[in-house]
Design a protein around this motif. Sequence first.
Motif, PDB file in Angstrom:
ATOM      1  N   ALA A  63       0.827  -1.207   0.000  1.00 28.10           N
ATOM      2  CA  ALA A  63       0.000   0.000   0.000  1.00 28.10           C
ATOM      3  C   ALA A  63       0.860   1.255   0.000  1.00 28.10           C
ATOM      4  O   ALA A  63       0.591   2.219  -0.722  1.00 28.10           O
ATOM      5  N   LEU A  64       1.915   1.255   0.814  1.00 29.20           N
ATOM      6  CA  LEU A  64       2.766   2.439   0.912  1.00 29.20           C
ATOM      7  C   LEU A  64       3.529   2.708  -0.377  1.00 29.20           C
ATOM      8  O   LEU A  64       3.868   3.855  -0.681  1.00 29.20           O
ATOM      9  N   SER A  65       3.802   1.655  -1.158  1.00 25.73           N
ATOM     10  CA  SER A  65       4.520   1.858  -2.416  1.00 25.73           C
ATOM     11  C   SER A  65       3.716   2.725  -3.379  1.00 25.73           C
ATOM     12  O   SER A  65       4.286   3.382  -4.254  1.00 25.73           O
ATOM     13  N   ARG A  66       2.386   2.762  -3.200  1.00 27.24           N
ATOM     14  CA  ARG A  66       1.559   3.613  -4.058  1.00 27.24           C
ATOM     15  C   ARG A  66       1.778   5.100  -3.774  1.00 27.24           C
ATOM     16  O   ARG A  66       1.368   5.943  -4.572  1.00 27.24           O
ATOM     17  N   LEU A  67       2.401   5.399  -2.626  1.00 27.99           N
ATOM     18  CA  LEU A  67       2.714   6.793  -2.303  1.00 27.99           C
ATOM     19  C   LEU A  67       4.046   7.240  -2.905  1.00 27.99           C
ATOM     20  O   LEU A  67       4.392   8.424  -2.852  1.00 27.99           O
ATOM     21  N   GLN A  68       4.797   6.304  -3.449  1.00 25.85           N
ATOM     22  CA  GLN A  68       6.035   6.634  -4.160  1.00 25.85           C
ATOM     23  C   GLN A  68       5.996   5.947  -5.527  1.00 25.85           C
ATOM     24  O   GLN A  68       6.762   5.039  -5.808  1.00 25.85           O
ATOM     25  N   PRO A  69       5.082   6.372  -6.381  1.00 24.00           N
ATOM     26  CA  PRO A  69       4.860   5.671  -7.657  1.00 24.00           C
ATOM     27  C   PRO A  69       5.930   6.016  -8.696  1.00 24.00           C
ATOM     28  O   PRO A  69       6.651   7.013  -8.579  1.00 24.00           O
ATOM     29  N   TYR A  70       6.005   5.204  -9.697  1.00 24.81           N
ATOM     30  CA  TYR A  70       6.822   5.498 -10.877  1.00 24.81           C
ATOM     31  C   TYR A  70       6.341   6.796 -11.510  1.00 24.81           C
ATOM     32  O   TYR A  70       5.138   7.004 -11.684  1.00 24.81           O
ATOM     33  N   GLN A  71       7.273   7.682 -11.839  1.00 22.03           N
ATOM     34  CA  GLN A  71       6.928   8.965 -12.442  1.00 22.03           C
ATOM     35  C   GLN A  71       7.744   9.149 -13.724  1.00 22.03           C
ATOM     36  O   GLN A  71       8.911   9.516 -13.676  1.00 22.03           O
ATOM     37  N   PRO A  72       7.139   8.889 -14.873  1.00 19.97           N
ATOM     38  CA  PRO A  72       7.910   9.000 -16.125  1.00 19.97           C
ATOM     39  C   PRO A  72       8.441  10.395 -16.382  1.00 19.97           C
ATOM     40  O   PRO A  72       9.465  10.560 -17.040  1.00 19.97           O
ATOM     41  N   ASN A  73       7.776  11.435 -15.841  1.00 24.10           N
ATOM     42  CA  ASN A  73       8.287  12.782 -16.097  1.00 24.10           C
ATOM     43  C   ASN A  73       9.599  13.038 -15.357  1.00 24.10           C
ATOM     44  O   ASN A  73      10.364  13.926 -15.735  1.00 24.10           O
ATOM     45  N   LEU A  74       9.888  12.262 -14.314  1.00 29.35           N
ATOM     46  CA  LEU A  74      11.202  12.326 -13.673  1.00 29.35           C
ATOM     47  C   LEU A  74      12.192  11.411 -14.386  1.00 29.35           C
ATOM     48  O   LEU A  74      13.366  11.763 -14.565  1.00 29.35           O
ATOM     49  N   SER A  75      11.736  10.254 -14.801  1.00 25.02           N
ATOM     50  CA  SER A  75      12.630   9.276 -15.429  1.00 25.02           C
ATOM     51  C   SER A  75      13.194   9.779 -16.755  1.00 25.02           C
ATOM     52  O   SER A  75      14.334   9.464 -17.105  1.00 25.02           O
ATOM     53  N   VAL A  76      12.407  10.574 -17.504  1.00 26.80           N
ATOM     54  CA  VAL A  76      12.920  11.063 -18.790  1.00 26.80           C
ATOM     55  C   VAL A  76      14.077  12.041 -18.593  1.00 26.80           C
ATOM     56  O   VAL A  76      14.881  12.256 -19.507  1.00 26.80           O
ATOM     57  N   THR A  77      14.193  12.637 -17.407  1.00 29.65           N
ATOM     58  CA  THR A  77      15.258  13.623 -17.195  1.00 29.65           C
ATOM     59  C   THR A  77      16.633  12.981 -17.092  1.00 29.65           C
ATOM     60  O   THR A  77      17.647  13.695 -17.140  1.00 29.65           O
TER      61      THR A  77
END
Length: 517
Positions: free
Chosen positions: A368-382
């Motif tokens: 459940a807590l992992s949903r509070l730190q989700p994958y964010q493609p807008n950070l990964s593209v940087t």
Amino acid sequence: MTLTEQFFSQLPANALAGLRHTDELWRSLRLGALPLPTVVQESPELLESVDWDVVICGGTLGILIGAALVQRGWRVALLERGSLRGRDQEWNISRRELDVFVSLGLLTNAELEQAIATEYNPARISFLGGDEVWVRDVLNIGIDPVYLLETLKQKFLQAGGQLFEQTPFSGAIVHPNGAIVQAGERRLSTRLLLDAMGHFSPIVQQSRQGKTPDAVCLVVGSCATGFPSNETGDLLVSFTPIQNQCQYFWEAFPARDGRTTYLFTYVDTHRDRPNLEALFDDYLRLMPSYQGVKLDEIQPKRALFGFFPCYRNSPLKPVWNRILPIGDSSGSQSPLSFGGFGAIVRHLQRLTNGIDQALQADVCDRRALSRLQPYQPNLSVTWLFQRTMSVRIDQKIAPNQINDTLSSVFQGMATLGDPVLKPFLQDVVQFPALFQTLTKTALTRPHVVASVIPQVGIPALANWMRHYINLATYAALYPLSQPLISPWLPTLSPTARYYSQRWLDAFKYGSGKDYDE
């Protein structure tokens, strides 16, 4: 004496010792010699009672989320290894990002205005051989950390929160129904432990199991008086070609007691990378050319230095039940930023609402807590941008290639307007802006694209394409999912509501749409 030793001789005696201590940490990281702590353990036994809903370790930025949660009625304890006091150096941020303090009820409008120590306009972006770009209202507000943290601390205490200063975290034991937090002589039982201890949190070090950072941002600088009068700032400036296998970037802005200037560079952890003291020598050597001032004309108020590790595997997913990393501990900033204040402020609303809902639904397990730190493609593209702004220790590229590339890209963004340029400068990447920028650069400067491909490598480019496609997908899904899910949220159970809202947040923040809203 070296330039750095001469400069630091004008500061308190422990300043140079602090620089050299930080350099030892940087050296240990490069050599893979940092100790691997074991501070988290697990127990199958149930706790007889749990005294706190939330215990936050790391008070400097933890007080932001602590003050928000205690106003929601939760029992919150905050542990700080020293005294909870803001630093003397301002935190720079954009004004629109500060609205969250008022919307969450943490500050009144008057208190927010009082927290603003400095404000300047405009700010410059410039690269060797290229034209200057000027912007307004981007990272132009200097927040007084002393006033802000003291105000939040008093509100936290008045709302029923409890602060334990001079109380460093020493360990935690995770039980099925809570966790025991050990801090010296104290043992606090809690439903949820928030790790706000930063990049070098022992919990984070244990979670990452000694993994080497994928990139590091080295930063040195100072706040000083004696500069020519200048009420403008620099967001990203480079006036030298590659040297020492580093591309040097500069940042500068007015401060309430002088002018702040930084030199920073993006590197890997190769053992031959420069230490911070050597970088400080270059900072001082280049300062006269950068600011048009002689070194003996400036009077330093304080020195600024540090290094910020970044991992591709970020944000960091929880490894244990009942423990959630936040802020720099989670690595929720892009590899282009310094993290810290701006990174946690951007996610303050999302984290406050998410943790509140997790406690209401009593879903504090790892999944459940992992949903509070989700994958964010807008950070990964940087990550690709970080690679274009750095050079490997054994890599040979044209001395001014990085400057030429960045000058072309920013000129393109400037012609496309503020909706394209400003979000990127605030560490927010959105698909429409990125698509327009890349298309314009490819059409008008195809030689720039051709030079970048061998610099970053085909594997890195292929990996970036995956995140780029995901960014486009998230940008499409957020406006579609919001009208489908939002009307049903009030009718759902607390658990279903929690998970549904996390999907909406993931699409919103992962596409950079939080900037628009």
